[in-house]
Every structure is written in C-alpha cells, then in structure tokens.
Scaffold this motif. Structure first.
Motif, short mmCIF file in Angstrom:
data_model
loop_
_atom_site.label_atom_id
_atom_site.label_comp_id
_atom_site.label_asym_id
_atom_site.label_seq_id
_atom_site.Cartn_x
_atom_site.Cartn_y
_atom_site.Cartn_z
N PRO A 231 33.91 36.62 30.01
CA PRO A 231 32.85 35.60 30.04
C PRO A 231 33.47 34.21 30.23
O PRO A 231 34.56 33.94 29.71
N VAL A 232 32.79 33.37 30.99
CA VAL A 232 33.31 32.03 31.28
C VAL A 232 32.41 30.97 30.65
O VAL A 232 31.18 31.11 30.63
N GLN B 280 36.36 32.84 39.77
CA GLN B 280 37.10 33.92 40.43
C GLN B 280 37.74 34.84 39.39
O GLN B 280 37.72 36.06 39.55
N LEU B 281 38.30 34.26 38.34
CA LEU B 281 38.91 35.08 37.29
C LEU B 281 37.87 35.90 36.55
O LEU B 281 38.13 37.05 36.17
N THR B 282 36.70 35.33 36.35
CA THR B 282 35.61 36.07 35.72
C THR B 282 35.27 37.32 36.53
O THR B 282 35.09 38.40 35.98
N ASN C 10 46.17 30.98 45.06
CA ASN C 10 45.84 32.20 45.80
C ASN C 10 46.80 33.35 45.48
O ASN C 10 46.38 34.50 45.37
N LEU C 11 48.08 33.04 45.32
CA LEU C 11 49.06 34.08 44.94
C LEU C 11 48.76 34.62 43.54
O LEU C 11 48.87 35.83 43.30
N LEU C 12 48.39 33.75 42.62
CA LEU C 12 48.01 34.19 41.27
C LEU C 12 46.83 35.14 41.34
O LEU C 12 46.83 36.21 40.73
N LEU C 13 45.81 34.76 42.08
CA LEU C 13 44.62 35.61 42.21
C LEU C 13 44.96 36.94 42.86
O LEU C 13 44.47 37.99 42.42
N ALA C 14 45.81 36.93 43.88
CA ALA C 14 46.20 38.17 44.55
C ALA C 14 46.98 39.07 43.59
O ALA C 14 46.77 40.29 43.56
N LYS D 213 39.24 23.92 38.84
CA LYS D 213 39.11 24.63 37.56
C LYS D 213 37.91 25.57 37.54
O LYS D 213 38.03 26.73 37.16
N THR D 214 36.76 25.06 37.94
CA THR D 214 35.53 25.87 37.90
C THR D 214 35.60 27.02 38.90
O THR D 214 35.23 28.15 38.57
#
Length: 176
Positions: free
Chosen positions: A28-29, A20-22, A158-162, A14-15
């Motif tokens: 802001p996280v 990474q999304l931030t 990883n696919l979501l982040l890509a 989660k963290t």
C-alpha cells in the motif's frame, strides 16, 4: 522490501516511483501530500500530520513518498528501505514543467497538487546543496537499519525497477 520511504526534490519522481513499486510489490502507498493537506489544499496542523504518518508506518507493509524533513525520523525509523532520489536539479525542473503541461496545474490523478511557486522552484534548484545533507543526516540518525538506495539518474531508477520486476514476476525469487 516491505516498508519503503521515498525522498527527493520536487520533480524527482517520488510519486511515480511509489506507484510503480506498489504495482510491482503489492504494497500500500501513502503520498505525504495526502496527509499534509486537507481536501481544500490547506496545510493540516503539524501534530495531526505527524500522527497520521505514525499510524501509516505502524503497519508491517507500506510505501510512503514525500519530503517533510521535520518528520523524516518517523518514516526512517520504521523503514527497511530508503530510496533517495537525488537527481540533478535541471532534470527535476524539466519534470515539473512536463507535469504542468500535462495536467495544466491543479491536483493530478496521482495525488500531487501542481503548485509552482518561487519557493518551490528555489527548493528544487538548491535541494542537493541545502537539503540533501539534512536527508543524509536523518538517514544516519534514524535509518541505520534500513537499506539505502540512492539514485542519481532516471536510468538508475529504471534499473532498480527492472531488478525488482524479475523477482516480482517469479513469485519473489531471483531464479527464473
């Protein structure tokens, strides 16, 4: 994706995902551990904890990561996206062990306090069976307006982040 709630078992990532999304989305996280505990790692009163979450999610843009089933309605009611990290228990345990070996316990730079107890290990091992149904019930009751993204593997994370990295690099559009 302007208001993102991330939930999942301990060790699910989660963290890491929130950070990474931030970086990708410039949101802001807030890590729930930072609201749940004081500077000496004592649990803050429940009312104070919930009020702090209400203040965070009142904003227009945020990422909040953490479990706290009792206060999921606070986050889910305001989220436009809920990411449910529903990873296998043994993978989560492996991540907890790696974190312990890397940081040697205590609070590590991401803000997570590495406190391994029999209870926390039991939570991880039984999360899918005992707690995932409650997460789904809270999503159904309070997160109807949110897009649900449930991932069950690191590959899917990883696919979501890509997928999100492409629009982020192109000024928010999918066309290259």
């Amino acid at each position: 994706m302007q208001r993102i709630a991330i939930v999942g078992a301990g060790g699910a990532g989660k963290t890491v995902l929130a950070n990474q999304l931030t970086a990708l989305l410039a949101l802001p996280v807030t890590h729930l551990d930072a609201l749940r505990y004081d500077a000496d790692w004592n649990v803050v009163p429940e009312r104070e904890f919930v009020d702090a979450q209400r203040a965070v999610v009142a904003g227009d843009r945020w990422i909040v990561d953490g479990n706290s089933t009792a206060s999921m309605p606070v986050r889910f009611a305001r989220a436009d996206t809920i990411i449910f990290l529903n990873l296998p228990p043994l993978l989560c345990l492996w991540s907890i062990l790696r974190r312990r070996l890397r940081y040697h316990g205590g609070r590590h730079p991401d803000g997570v306090h590495d406190r391994i107890t029999v209870g926390s290990l039991r939570f991880v091992l039984t999360f899918r069976r005992r707690f995932a149904p409650a997460v789904r019930a809270h999503i159904a009751a309070h997160g109807q307006r949110a897009v649900l993204i449930e991932v069950t593997s690191r590959r899917q994370v990883n696919l979501l982040l890509a997928r999100l990295d492409g629009p982020a690099r192109n000024g928010g559009t999918d066309d290259g």
